[in-house]
Each structure stands twice: as C-alpha cells, then as structure tokens.
Scaffold this active site. Structure first.
Site, PDB file in Angstrom:
ATOM      1  N   HIS A   1      -1.768  -5.237  32.280  1.00  0.00           N
ATOM      2  CA  HIS A   1      -2.376  -5.683  31.017  1.00  0.00           C
ATOM      3  C   HIS A   1      -2.731  -4.454  30.194  1.00  0.00           C
ATOM      4  O   HIS A   1      -3.137  -3.432  30.728  1.00  0.00           O
ATOM      5  CB  HIS A   1      -3.649  -6.502  31.289  1.00  0.00           C
ATOM      6  CG  HIS A   1      -4.045  -7.360  30.131  1.00  0.00           C
ATOM      7  ND1 HIS A   1      -4.761  -6.887  29.082  1.00  0.00           N
ATOM      8  CD2 HIS A   1      -3.765  -8.650  29.845  1.00  0.00           C
ATOM      9  CE1 HIS A   1      -4.948  -7.854  28.200  1.00  0.00           C
ATOM     10  NE2 HIS A   1      -4.356  -8.934  28.634  1.00  0.00           N
TER      11      HIS A   1
ATOM     12  N   ASP B   1      -1.369 -14.866  33.489  1.00  0.00           N
ATOM     13  CA  ASP B   1      -0.113 -15.613  33.678  1.00  0.00           C
ATOM     14  C   ASP B   1       0.326 -15.702  35.139  1.00  0.00           C
ATOM     15  O   ASP B   1       1.258 -16.454  35.440  1.00  0.00           O
ATOM     16  CB  ASP B   1       0.996 -14.941  32.855  1.00  0.00           C
ATOM     17  CG  ASP B   1       0.716 -15.090  31.365  1.00  0.00           C
ATOM     18  OD1 ASP B   1       0.730 -14.078  30.648  1.00  0.00           O
ATOM     19  OD2 ASP B   1       0.444 -16.230  30.926  1.00  0.00           O
TER      20      ASP B   1
HETATM   21  C1  SDX Z   1      -0.556 -11.694  28.085  1.00  0.00           C
HETATM   22  O1  SDX Z   1      -2.896  -8.529  25.071  1.00  0.00           O
HETATM   23  C2  SDX Z   1      -3.340  -9.620  25.572  1.00  0.00           C
HETATM   24  O2  SDX Z   1      -4.528  -9.877  25.562  1.00  0.00           O
HETATM   25  C3  SDX Z   1      -2.279 -10.562  26.120  1.00  0.00           C
HETATM   26  C4  SDX Z   1      -2.787 -11.773  26.909  1.00  0.00           C
HETATM   27  C5  SDX Z   1      -3.528 -12.750  26.023  1.00  0.00           C
HETATM   28  O3  SDX Z   1      -4.344 -13.525  26.531  1.00  0.00           O
HETATM   29  O4  SDX Z   1      -3.178 -12.806  24.802  1.00  0.00           O
HETATM   30  O5  SDX Z   1      -3.638 -11.366  27.966  1.00  0.00           O
HETATM   31  C6  SDX Z   1      -1.613 -12.562  27.526  1.00  0.00           C
HETATM   32  O6  SDX Z   1       0.379 -11.394  27.390  1.00  0.00           O
HETATM   33  C7  SDX Z   1      -0.705 -11.143  29.479  1.00  0.00           C
HETATM   34  C8  SDX Z   1       0.463 -10.166  29.868  1.00  0.00           C
HETATM   35  C9  SDX Z   1       1.662 -10.998  30.299  1.00  0.00           C
HETATM   36  N1  SDX Z   1       2.843 -10.143  30.508  1.00  0.00           N
HETATM   37  C10 SDX Z   1       3.294  -9.858  31.756  1.00  0.00           C
HETATM   38  O7  SDX Z   1       2.760 -10.242  32.805  1.00  0.00           O
HETATM   39  C11 SDX Z   1       4.595  -9.047  31.765  1.00  0.00           C
HETATM   40  C12 SDX Z   1       4.505  -7.933  32.823  1.00  0.00           C
HETATM   41  N2  SDX Z   1       3.541  -6.937  32.363  1.00  0.00           N
HETATM   42  C13 SDX Z   1       4.008  -5.757  31.695  1.00  0.00           C
HETATM   43  O8  SDX Z   1       5.178  -5.887  30.964  1.00  0.00           O
HETATM   44  C14 SDX Z   1       2.889  -4.940  31.042  1.00  0.00           C
HETATM   45  O9  SDX Z   1       1.930  -4.754  31.993  1.00  0.00           O
HETATM   46  C15 SDX Z   1       2.232  -5.463  29.771  1.00  0.00           C
HETATM   47  C16 SDX Z   1       3.239  -5.845  28.736  1.00  0.00           C
HETATM   48  C17 SDX Z   1       1.347  -6.637  30.073  1.00  0.00           C
HETATM   49  C18 SDX Z   1       1.339  -4.346  29.232  1.00  0.00           C
HETATM   50  O10 SDX Z   1       2.205  -3.341  28.803  1.00  0.00           O
HETATM   51  P1  SDX Z   1       1.660  -1.899  28.322  1.00  0.00           P
HETATM   52  O11 SDX Z   1       0.190  -1.906  28.147  1.00  0.00           O
HETATM   53  O12 SDX Z   1       2.519  -1.481  27.174  1.00  0.00           O
HETATM   54  O13 SDX Z   1       1.935  -0.983  29.575  1.00  0.00           O
HETATM   55  P2  SDX Z   1       3.283  -0.169  29.804  1.00  0.00           P
HETATM   56  O14 SDX Z   1       4.460  -1.095  29.719  1.00  0.00           O
HETATM   57  O15 SDX Z   1       3.251   1.047  28.924  1.00  0.00           O
HETATM   58  O16 SDX Z   1       3.122   0.252  31.326  1.00  0.00           O
HETATM   59  C19 SDX Z   1       2.276   1.349  31.702  1.00  0.00           C
HETATM   60  C20 SDX Z   1       2.805   1.776  33.066  1.00  0.00           C
HETATM   61  C21 SDX Z   1       4.323   2.054  33.074  1.00  0.00           C
HETATM   62  O17 SDX Z   1       4.591   2.965  34.098  1.00  0.00           O
HETATM   63  P3  SDX Z   1       4.796   4.534  33.693  1.00  0.00           P
HETATM   64  O18 SDX Z   1       6.005   4.572  32.771  1.00  0.00           O
HETATM   65  O19 SDX Z   1       3.509   4.972  33.011  1.00  0.00           O
HETATM   66  O20 SDX Z   1       5.036   5.227  35.027  1.00  0.00           O
HETATM   67  O21 SDX Z   1       2.617   0.703  34.018  1.00  0.00           O
HETATM   68  C22 SDX Z   1       3.898   0.234  34.459  1.00  0.00           C
HETATM   69  C23 SDX Z   1       4.932   0.739  33.475  1.00  0.00           C
HETATM   70  O22 SDX Z   1       6.187   0.909  34.113  1.00  0.00           O
HETATM   71  N3  SDX Z   1       3.830  -1.232  34.434  1.00  0.00           N
HETATM   72  C24 SDX Z   1       4.413  -2.022  35.346  1.00  0.00           C
HETATM   73  C25 SDX Z   1       4.046  -3.331  34.973  1.00  0.00           C
HETATM   74  N4  SDX Z   1       3.279  -3.297  33.879  1.00  0.00           N
HETATM   75  C26 SDX Z   1       3.160  -1.993  33.550  1.00  0.00           C
HETATM   76  N5  SDX Z   1       5.208  -1.752  36.414  1.00  0.00           N
HETATM   77  C27 SDX Z   1       5.631  -2.822  37.126  1.00  0.00           C
HETATM   78  N6  SDX Z   1       5.322  -4.122  36.844  1.00  0.00           N
HETATM   79  C28 SDX Z   1       4.535  -4.407  35.778  1.00  0.00           C
HETATM   80  N7  SDX Z   1       4.221  -5.678  35.500  1.00  0.00           N
END
Ligand code: SDX
Length: 426
Positions: A304, A361
């Site tokens: 998140h 989720d």
């Molecule tokens: C919702 O914003 C809100 O409030 C949203 C929400 C709401 O109520 O409105 O809470 C609802 O959208 C919840 C999120 C649902 N999405 C997912 O579950 C999809 C999987 N999650 C990721 O795609 C990610 O965690 C996000 C999109 C939720 C957040 O993305 P960010 O903040 O842009 O983080 P990032 O992609 O820059 O990741 C930071 C690091 C990375 O690694 P590094 O490159 O720094 O080494 O964390 C890793 C990412 O690779 N990472 C993950 C991961 N999420 C982040 N690695 C593996 N699996 C994951 N799920």
C-alpha cells in the site's frame, strides 16, 4: 509567518510557510514557489505531494489508523449502518433519527432507474466488464436528469440519486448479463438487503434475506467508504475541478478504481488464488516471483502507498471471513490458501523490509464469494462502497472558495526547437 522552510536556488531565497494538520501532519505550502523562484517540484505518483487539505478522512499509515470524520472505522464497522456512514462522510456529522428517516425516504424514492436505461444494458456485448458498464451508465444518468434550478438543489438531489441508483444499476447489469428479468428495489428493504434482493431474487427461487450476509455486506461497504486522496478519489476531484457535473466526475472515479493496482485488485487476488489452487503455480513460486525485480508479477492484495503496516480494514475483513464462512457453513479452499500465502509472505524479510502487508483487497474477495457475488463484480462492490467518499470529497472541493482547475506542471525532456520538414523533403 510561523514556522517556515527556506529554499535557496541560485541568487534567489524564499521562505515558504509550514502548515500543520489537526493530527500533526506537516506540509510546506509551495503555492508561491514558481512565481518567486521559477522552479517547480517534481513528484511522480504524488507520493510526497498533498493535493488539498481535507477534514473527511484521517489515515496514519505507520500506525494503521483509519477514521471517517474522526470516528475510527472499527467503531463504525461494529455499530453503524452503511447509510449512517454515508451520511456522516457527506454531511460531516452522523444523522439524528429524523435526518436518517428523511435520508431513507429519499434513497427509496430515487432507487428506480429510468426504464429506457435497460436498452443501454441490452446493447453492451454480453461479456462486457461490469465496471466499464457502470462507469458509462453513471455518466448517462446526466441525460435523464437535466440541470436543476439552483446549484445547491442540483448537488443535493444528484447525491441522493447516485447513492440510491448505483445499487439498482449494479444489480441490473448482473441480471441482464445473465439474461434474467431485472428485479426492482423494494420499499420494505433497507439499503444492503435491497441490493442483495435485486441481485439474487428470482421467480423460481425467491431470495431469503440472511442477516449475517446483510451484516457482512454492511461492514464491507463501510470499510470501503472513503480513503482520503487515493487514485480514484483524486480522479474525482481532478475531473470535478473542471466544473463538470457530479455524474461525470464519479464516472471518472469508477474508471480509475477499475485498475488492478487499485480497486481491481480484489478481483485479481481471487484470480491469483485460483491459479495457485489449480496448480498454475505454488505459493512458494508466487512469493519468489513477487520478490524478483525482473518479474512484473505482484502479490495482489499486498502492499500500500500509505499503510506501512497491516491495513486496519484487512484485519476486520479477515475476521469477517472466518465468522461468515462459519455461519454459512462454507469451506472455501481459497481462504486457507490466502492465510497460507500471508503467513509465508510475512515470514519473509523481503515483504517485512518493504513494509508489504495485506491490504483491504486481500481478504475482501473471500467475503464476496461467500455472499455469492460473481468475481467480475467485486470491483463494482468496491465502487458502491466508495461512492459516499467520492461524493464527500467532490463536495468538499466544490465548497472550497479557492477551488481552481487542477493543472499540474511538468519538466520537459523532449527535443529542442525543430523545423517541420515537408514529406517530399524527408
Ligand atoms: C487499493 O491508495 C489507496 O488508499 C488505495 C486503496 C483505497 O482504499 O482506495 O487502499 C485501495 O488500491 C489497495 C491496493 C490494491 N492493489 C494491490 O493489492 C496491487 C498490488 N500492490 C502493489 O501493486 C503496490 O503495493 C501498490 C500499487 C498498492 C502500491 O504501489 P506503490 O506505493 O507505488 O509501491 P511501489 O510499486 O513503488 O513498490 C515499492 C516496492 C517495490 O520494490 P523496489 O523496486 O523498491 O525493490 O515494493 C515492491 C515493489 O516491487 N512491491 C511489491 C508489491 N507492492 C510493492 N512487491 C511484490 N508484491 C507487491 N504487491
């Protein structure tokens, strides 16, 4: 000026005011930055940028706190109805009994959808995704309800129409996709039960309202009702800032929520768990791929932008899974897989070091499966829950005397001035 931040760039120095939120959040107000220094800030994804001040929802990502108008979401999930929560978010206070009664009457009176809209549904390709249908149909509401006399009247009646009709429109798209007769809202059923009846009642199998299922839906929608400036809410505010009508702004929010990184994740979690269950890959392989920076695979339902600890909504949802499945005597293998996946991930340094915990989720799809909601409607369920929050946020920006069109800047990295060469010279 109170506390300030001083920025010096070349021969220019500027003091910028520091502002504080009511829960101690700190920001530097850069309103004057470009005019007085010629420089702008750059913040892809706006991870460090506040777009507004707001008194609707407070989140603390480090402590896992979520409050609507100051009330902890845990208390609302325990004691409030979804209608009360929607009223609280939109009006700033919980309703008294008389206000709630009037709100209920208005929601009931506006719960029908214009009969002509059914032909729109009939003409979408049968496999159309319900989120694309919902976004289009919410926009189309504008054509059936022309502008009213005063802006105040326009907004209030539009708010009620949207809250009342979104359930009917969602259930209608499901029934029509099944080739079944549309079920109309009933005046004797409350908000959540009415939706379930419109979804599942049929002439050959009358739907029996189960209070445990109604309660699970109530909690599900309360947990999704608002979440400050997330992607879809920011879309609603941004589109609304062009002074387009509320229906169009909400339609934009629905489109943003559809994305698998946002509200679409609840459907993607179930698809991921189903792949594991069907042997597409193992839990260990999923965890390994999620950690591999060269692999675009993500553990859906994990991570998140704000929460760097367990999403408080996921905690409630996980408990809800156990309680509801036990009450309904359902054994869902995907719940066992989800718990095993969570345990595996949270015992792995990668997820702990990256602060990747289950978000709202991760378990919500298990609750929706137990209720009987088809997977492709999971994000529609999220949208119905989030509607009060979108409306509240849209209204807050519209009520702001300084409301101006949102128009971010950029840093240009393209080619220098180049003359056009006509095609016969190229
Ligand atoms: C919702 O914003 C809100 O409030 C949203 C929400 C709401 O109520 O409105 O809470 C609802 O959208 C919840 C999120 C649902 N999405 C997912 O579950 C999809 C999987 N999650 C990721 O795609 C990610 O965690 C996000 C999109 C939720 C957040 O993305 P960010 O903040 O842009 O983080 P990032 O992609 O820059 O990741 C930071 C690091 C990375 O690694 P590094 O490159 O720094 O080494 O964390 C890793 C990412 O690779 N990472 C993950 C991961 N999420 C982040 N690695 C593996 N699996 C994951 N799920």
């Amino acid at each position: 000026m109170g506390e300030k931040v001083t920025i010096t760039y070349q021969d220019k120095t500027i003091d910028l005011p520091v502002i504080f939120g009511s829960e101690g959040e700190v920001a530097v107000d850069i309103t004057r930055l470009r005019a007085e220094t010629g420089i702008i800030t750059l913040d892809p994804g706006y991870a460090n940028t506040g777009s507004c001040t707001s008194s609707i929802t407070f989140m603390d990502g480090e402590k896992g706190i979520l409050r609507y108008r100051g009330i902890p979401v845990e208390e609302l999930a325990k004691h409030a109805t979804f209608k009360e929560t929607a009223y609280l978010l939109i009006n700033g206070e919980p309703p008294c009994q008389a206000e709630l009664n009037r709100f209920s009457i208005l929601l009931n009176d506006h719960s029908l959808v214009h009969e002509d809209m059914q032909s729109f549904y009939q003409n979408f390709p049968r496999q159309s995704h319900p989120m694309g249908i919902l976004s289009g149909m919410v926009n189309a509401l504008r054509f059936f309800y022309p502008e009213l006399q005063t802006l105040e009247e326009e907004i209030n009646i539009t708010v009620t129409r949207l809250l009342a009709k979104i359930r009917t429109m969602a259930a209608m798209s499901y029934k029509i996709s099944q080739g079944h007769k549309v079920v109309y809202p009933r005046p004797d059923l409350a908000y959540c039960a009415n939706f379930l009846n419109m979804m599942f009642d049929s002439p050959v199998r009358p739907y029996v309202i189960d209070e445990d299922v109604v309660n699970a839906l109530r909690v599900f929608w309360i947990l999704h009702a608002d979440h400050e400036q997330n992607c879809s809410t920011s879309a609603v505010r941004l589109v609304g800032s062009a002074r387009v009508n509320l229906y169009a702004s909400i339609s934009a929010g629905i489109s943003a929520l559809w994305g698998p990184l946002h509200g679409g994740a609840n459907q993607a979690v179930i698809e991921m768990l189903r792949s594991i269950e069907s042997g597409g890959y193992t839990i260990d392989q999923a965890v390994r791929r999620a950690k591999d920076r060269n692999d675009s695979f993500r553990l859906m339902g994990f991570g998140h932008r704000v929460y760097k600890t367990y999403d408080p909504r996921a905690k409630i949802m996980k408990k809800m899974c156990d309680k509801l499945l036990a009450k309904l005597n359902i054994k869902d293998p995907l719940l066992d897989l989800a718990k095993e996946l969570e345990e595996k991930a949270l015992s792995d340094d990668y997820f702990v070091d990256h602060h990747l915990y289950p978000n709202v989720d991760f378990y919500s799809g298990i609750v929706l499966r137990a209720i009987g909601i088809p997977t492709n409607m999971f994000t529609v369920m999220f949208a119905i829950g989030r509607l009060p929050g979108w409306i509240a946020q849209w209204k807050e920006s519209a009520d702001d005397p300084n409301w101006r069109i949102a128009r971010p800047r950029q840093i240009y990295t393209g080619p220098p001035k180049t003359n056009f060469v006509s095609i016969d010279q190229r």
